[in-house]
Design a protein around this motif. Structure first.
Motif: not given
Length: 309
Positions: A21, A25, A28, A91, A294, A296-297, A301
């Motif tokens: 993660f 992170a 982004c 986050y 990415a 994970y984002s 989200n």
């Protein structure tokens, strides 16, 4: 798998998840901790057992805040709410979402309490924690009409079971999304062998069998079938189920036959997605996060977007 080895592997997975993660992170935005002093509420008792505890982290402001519930992994043997990755937590907080991390009874405590099948203790505790938030969330700064839930590995199974369970009183309508990271999506040994392959050797411990004795699990499947049909997410997903996102560290192209790679195989996600589609429900399936952090984002989200609306 022995208790000590399982505990070490679970801790390693938690650390690995945080590392992934952190990398995600970086693709982004930089994340600044919004909760340096720990949870706003720590070790809230949602039930009578010592394991029935939750921590609540809240973003700055008055609230009430939508919330995402985290259910730790550990093969139902062990684990702790402290496995919540700090950057994943921060986050969510940075997006105006509260985070609730729960503990629950494991298989040892289920045996102590004479619960059958033993996995039911973990599932019922997850349900009790959710029920506590529905009843008391307002006084804790939580908007209990906007909740999501996710978990890692066995915790993902718990989260899926809760969100997909049929309820007549409508209380599960507050769950706006559910997610699993490296989650098992079935507890049916036939499906596990069909989906993941003949080398998988997992799941019987949920029914009180030795974890590594998969042949006994297969042989006794018919005896457990009534439980499998009410506990396995693959049996519960319907067209009206909440939005589902599944993320796997490994990729479908990976060929590893390592025990833990099979236990967390992305085939659990791919085959569950097909099952859901046959039942009229779309599932977002993300694999290969070890290669593409990415994702994970994308996973977080997905959950955030559905509770913030």
């Amino acid at each position: 798998m022995g208790y000590g080895l399982s505990r070490r592997i679970t801790a390693m997975l938690a650390i690995a998840g945080l590392a992934f993660f952190l990398l995600a992170a970086g693709t982004c935005e930089l994340l600044a901790s919004t909760d340096r002093d720990g949870p706003a509420f720590k070790d809230i008792a949602y039930g009578s057992d010592a394991r029935n505890r939750m921590d609540i982290y809240k973003p700055p402001g008055a609230g009430p805040f939508p919330a995402i519930i985290y259910v730790h992994g550990g093969g139902w043997w062990n684990g702790d709410k402290q496995y919540l990755a700090a950057n994943a937590r921060d986050y969510m907080l940075s997006k105006g979402v509260a985070v609730v991390a729960i503990n629950y009874r494991n298989l040892v405590e289920a045996k102590r309490d004479r619960i059958f099948p033993p996995v039911l203790a973990a599932l019922e505790d997850t349900k009790s924690a959710y029920g506590y938030l529905l009843k008391n969330g307002g006084s804790l700064g939580i908007d209990n009409t906007r909740l999501a839930i996710y978990g890692a590995s066995a915790g993902g199974f718990n989260a899926l079971w809760l969100a997909l369970s049929i309820n007549e009183d409508g209380s599960l309508q507050a769950i706006k999304a559910v997610g699993g990271i490296d989650a098992q999506t079935t507890i049916d040994p036939f499906e596990m062998r069909d989906w993941v392959g003949p080398s998988i050797n997992y799941g019987g411990h949920a029914f009180g069998l030795p974890e590594a004795d998969f042949q006994s699990f297969l042989a006794q499947r018919d005896k457990f079938l009534n439980y499998i049909s009410t506990l396995s997410p693959s049996y519960l997903v319907r067209a009206n189920s909440p939005p589902i996102v599944l993320l796997y560290s490994g990729g479908l192209q990976d060929q590893s036959s390592d025990h833990m790679a099979l236990v967390h195989s992305p085939k659990f996600g791919a085959e569950f997605q097909k099952t859901a589609e046959r039942n009229g429900h779309a599932v977002t399936f993300l694999e290969g996060a070890e290669r593409i952090p990415a994702r994970y984002s994308d996973f977080f989200n997905f959950l955030i977007d559905r509770v913030v609306k």
